[in-house]
Enzyme design. Structure first.
Site, PDB file in Angstrom:
ATOM      1  N   GLY A   1     -14.883 165.290  47.983  1.00 14.22           N
ATOM      2  CA  GLY A   1     -13.766 164.792  48.774  1.00 14.22           C
ATOM      3  C   GLY A   1     -13.940 163.373  49.239  1.00 14.22           C
ATOM      4  O   GLY A   1     -13.037 162.797  49.857  1.00 14.22           O
TER       5      GLY A   1
ATOM      6  N   ASN B   1     -21.459 147.928  46.358  1.00 10.83           N
ATOM      7  CA  ASN B   1     -20.340 148.355  47.190  1.00 10.83           C
ATOM      8  C   ASN B   1     -19.093 148.570  46.351  1.00 10.83           C
ATOM      9  O   ASN B   1     -18.880 147.876  45.347  1.00 10.83           O
ATOM     10  CB  ASN B   1     -20.054 147.305  48.263  1.00 10.83           C
ATOM     11  N   VAL B   2     -18.278 149.511  46.780  1.00 14.51           N
ATOM     12  CA  VAL B   2     -17.002 149.740  46.119  1.00 14.51           C
ATOM     13  C   VAL B   2     -15.874 149.382  47.081  1.00 14.51           C
ATOM     14  O   VAL B   2     -15.919 149.717  48.268  1.00 14.51           O
ATOM     15  CB  VAL B   2     -16.851 151.197  45.627  1.00 14.51           C
TER      16      VAL B   2
ATOM     17  N   ALA C   1     -22.589 163.320  44.292  1.00 12.32           N
ATOM     18  CA  ALA C   1     -22.102 162.183  45.072  1.00 12.32           C
ATOM     19  C   ALA C   1     -22.227 162.422  46.568  1.00 12.32           C
ATOM     20  O   ALA C   1     -21.873 161.544  47.359  1.00 12.32           O
ATOM     21  CB  ALA C   1     -20.637 161.893  44.711  1.00 12.32           C
TER      22      ALA C   1
ATOM     23  N   LYS D   1     -28.813 149.525  47.461  1.00 10.11           N
ATOM     24  CA  LYS D   1     -29.630 149.487  48.685  1.00 10.11           C
ATOM     25  C   LYS D   1     -30.947 150.234  48.516  1.00 10.11           C
ATOM     26  O   LYS D   1     -31.825 150.161  49.378  1.00 10.11           O
ATOM     27  CB  LYS D   1     -28.828 150.048  49.858  1.00 10.11           C
TER      28      LYS D   1
ATOM     29  N   ASP E   1     -17.668 170.112  48.988  1.00  6.57           N
ATOM     30  CA  ASP E   1     -17.721 169.142  50.077  1.00  6.57           C
ATOM     31  C   ASP E   1     -17.892 169.907  51.387  1.00  6.57           C
ATOM     32  O   ASP E   1     -17.418 171.041  51.504  1.00  6.57           O
ATOM     33  CB  ASP E   1     -16.455 168.280  50.114  1.00  6.57           C
TER      34      ASP E   1
ATOM     35  N   ILE F   1     -15.991 158.165  46.198  1.00  7.80           N
ATOM     36  CA  ILE F   1     -16.457 158.242  44.817  1.00  7.80           C
ATOM     37  C   ILE F   1     -16.200 159.624  44.247  1.00  7.80           C
ATOM     38  O   ILE F   1     -15.733 159.783  43.110  1.00  7.80           O
ATOM     39  CB  ILE F   1     -17.955 157.903  44.723  1.00  7.80           C
TER      40      ILE F   1
END
Length: 637
Positions: free
Chosen positions: A289, A445-446, A362, A408, A312, A292
């Site tokens: 959810g 980052n997105v 994810a 990161k 999720d 990504i």
């Protein structure tokens, strides 16, 4: 057709009159103005036949069903067909019924005259409409960037849709041979460099970028030029996607977004390779959810898996993606599971129930400042949660497992980055003795993800500022959510097990430049309308991120945007073992103990100087701490 409408009756009367005028004009031409009495009498007696036959074929060819203010070649072809059939039938009736005859040349000239007169009458509607549009006040004057297929289709729609309130004044295009040409009645006035001059000279209200196939670097250059003007700016997305839905193009015009300015061409994905490993398989997506995860659901659904299991722990996120997948009417069966990856027993029940073949992991905590304050939660979710899903994937014979990692994790300075680094090592360790193919995909980052910089900046701009940036030299890699997910799926098709795939993120972007761009896209001026305020680097943050460490080597793959990190990662960390997991699960160590353990596991981890909540409170004060926590909750953390 409403045959007896006022419009139809008026057109019938006009056409009847024009037919007679056409035939009489043919007689005048034939006899140079002196028509013999016998042919004048014959003409008068043939008037009912001429009118009846011509109007009949005009009805047959549906000339009264058409919208003549949009007349085009198709309508003129119908007029030609109707007049041709009419003259043939008229001559046949005259011969067959022994009616008074006209000279044979008059029939030919009558056919030409009828076609011209009727066609001219119809085009008069179009000419009147075009004149009316040009003289109508209050219409927005439009400059179109791109004199290609998309631009032509856009102009055609603008010209045929007066309710849009637009008027195409000119094109600009960088192809020199198009300059000073006219397309669809609209001149090509120059190149993109002349946009500021043309906006002023032509009093342009709106600029539309109609170049859906060009790269983002070109779009950014055009946007930078357009910013020098006072005109509003719109962009036309992919024309083929828009037209395939049967909608008009203008409805797909939108404001320029940050995604359009990344300066990188769209991702090319090998659909055959991807569909081969997903089609008719059971696919599990943890964190399905999230930003990504939900995009993974959307894209994987188009490859027709047999079953899509979405897992999720957030009820609202799970509900949202379930409703969206239902609306998409995907062919695959969908299963929704509300649970936490930290709960091993319930997670195993899910694996036992569905036996997933392809797993995309994810689920993770991602917000750096929050994880600095809660390192225990970062460890439990990002490390132990990953271990749970990975070990169950091995136990239940999954074909492949893809971990969503982050830049990161490279030389981490944050708890979040360090725990993601440990997660990478866990799956590489498990891969050594497993038939399941384990791999990680690392990217930066997105744009647009929950709590990321763009939504934060937008909220700050809507409030009137200030836009807060931690440091003026802060840089980050950025990628759109759809293209990041496309590359993740592609990497999943390429894995043989044990790889850490690194996505090509392009050039890093200065956060302050992104903030200024976003302020300008909102029609405001940075520093004048919206203040930019520097707040200082937060615990765990870097000035710039890295996609691989100095001890790693990047190896190219068959995809130009995907690389594999090698060499250093071939050394497995023996310190990551089940006894450590057991010790963490059975005890409640304080934050400092967790930080020390992470530092022991990841030598490159740069331990923060103030890692505990109490130290953070002492540094920033209770009010500042509570305000930061409140802001993070508002961002959907």
């Amino acid at each position: 057709m409403r045959f007896f409408s006022l419009r139809t009756i008026t057109m019938l009367l006009i056409d009847a009159l024009l037919v007679n005028i056409a035939v009489y004009s043919a007689l005048l031409l034939r006899f140079e103005g002196a028509i013999p009495l016998q042919y004048s009498t014959a003409f008068l007696s043939l008037i009912p036949v001429l009118i009846g036959v011509n109007l009949l074929f005009m009805v047959v060819f549906k000339l009264y069903n058409r919208m003549w203010n949009y007349a085009s070649i198709g309508e003129l072809s119908s007029i030609l067909g109707a007049s041709s059939c009419s003259i043939v039938v008229v001559v046949a009736l005259i011969k067959g019924l022994s009616l008074p005859e006209l000279p044979r040349s008059v029939y030919i000239m009558s056919w030409v005259a009828i076609t011209l007169f009727i066609g001219a009458s119809r085009l008069c509607w179009r000419l009147f409409r075009d004149y009316h549009l040009k003289t109508n006040r209050g219409r927005e004057r439009v400059l179109i960037v791109g004199a290609g297929d998309a631009g032509a289709m856009l102009v055609r729609e603008i010209q045929s849709s007066p309710h849009l309130g637009l008027e195409a004044m000119a094109f600009v295009d960088d192809e020199s041979w198009k300059i000073d040409r006219i397309m669809m009645g609209v001149p090509v006035k120059g190149t993109r460099l002349e946009i500021p001059r043309l906006v002023e000279d032509l009093q342009i209200d709106e600029i539309i970028i109609a170049m859906p196939s060009v790269g983002r670097r070109v779009i950014r250059e055009i946007v930078d030029i357009c910013k020098l003007t006072s005109a509003s700016l719109k962009i036309l997305p992919n024309i083929y996607l828009s037209s395939s839905k049967g909608d008009n193009l203008v409805s797909h015009l939108r404001d320029v977004k940050m995604e359009d300015l990344l300066g990188r061409d769209p991702v090319a994905i090998d659909l055959m390779q991807v569909s081969g490993y997903i089609h008719n398989k059971t696919v599990l997506i943890t964190g399905g959810g999230g930003s990504i995860g939900s995009e993974l659901c959307r894209q994987i659904a188009r490859f027709k898996p047999k079953l899509l299991v979405v897992l999720d722990y957030c009820e609202n996120n799970l509900f949202d993606i379930e409703q969206e997948l239902i609306d998409l009417e995907i062919e695959a069966e969908i299963a929704m599971e509300l649970l936490d990856v930290k709960h091993r027993d319930t997670l195993e029940d899910t694996f036992r129930k569905y036996l997933p073949q392809i797993i995309f992991h994810a689920a993770a905590y991602k917000h750096v400042p929050i994880m600095e304050r809660h390192p225990q939660e970062a460890l439990y979710n990002n490390v132990l949660g990953t271990r749970n899903v990975a070990e169950l994937a091995d136990k239940y014979g999954a074909e492949s497992f893809i971990l969503i990692s982050t830049d990161k994790a490279v030389n981490p300075t944050s708890v979040m980055g360090a725990t993601k680094r440990i997660a990478e090592l866990i799956i590489k360790d498990i891969n050594l003795g497993s038939a399941t193919r384990f791999a990680a995909v690392r990217f930066g980052n997105v744009l647009g993800s929950r709590g990321s910089v763009i939504p934060t900046f937008k909220k700050q701009i809507e409030r009137g500022g200030p836009v807060t940036i931690t440091h003026q030299d802060m840089k980050r890699y950025f990628m759109t959510i759809p293209e990041a997910v496309e590359l993740v799926i592609q990497a999943g098709a390429m894995t043989t097990g044990g790889e850490i795939f690194v996505l090509d993120m392009g050039e890093p972007v200065k956060i302050v430049d992104m903030a200024k761009d976003l302020i300008k896209l909102c029609g405001l001026e940075p520093g004048q309308d919206i203040e930019i305020k520097y707040t200082g680097i937060r615990p765990g943050e870097k000035l710039y991120e890295e996609l691989f460490s100095g001890r790693e080597e990047m190896v190219a793959t068959c995809h130009e945007r995907i690389f594999i990190s090698q060499k250093e990662l071939d050394q497995i960390y023996s310190g990551i073992n089940k006894s450590i997991y057991t010790r963490f699960m059975n005890t409640a160590p304080d934050n400092e103990a967790i930080i020390n353990l992470i530092a022991g596991l990841i030598p490159e981890y740069q331990k923060p100087q103030h890692s505990t909540i109490s130290q953070m409170k002492a540094k920033a004060g209770p009010a500042a701490y509570m305000q930061e926590a409140h802001d993070q909750r508002k961002l959907g953390s």
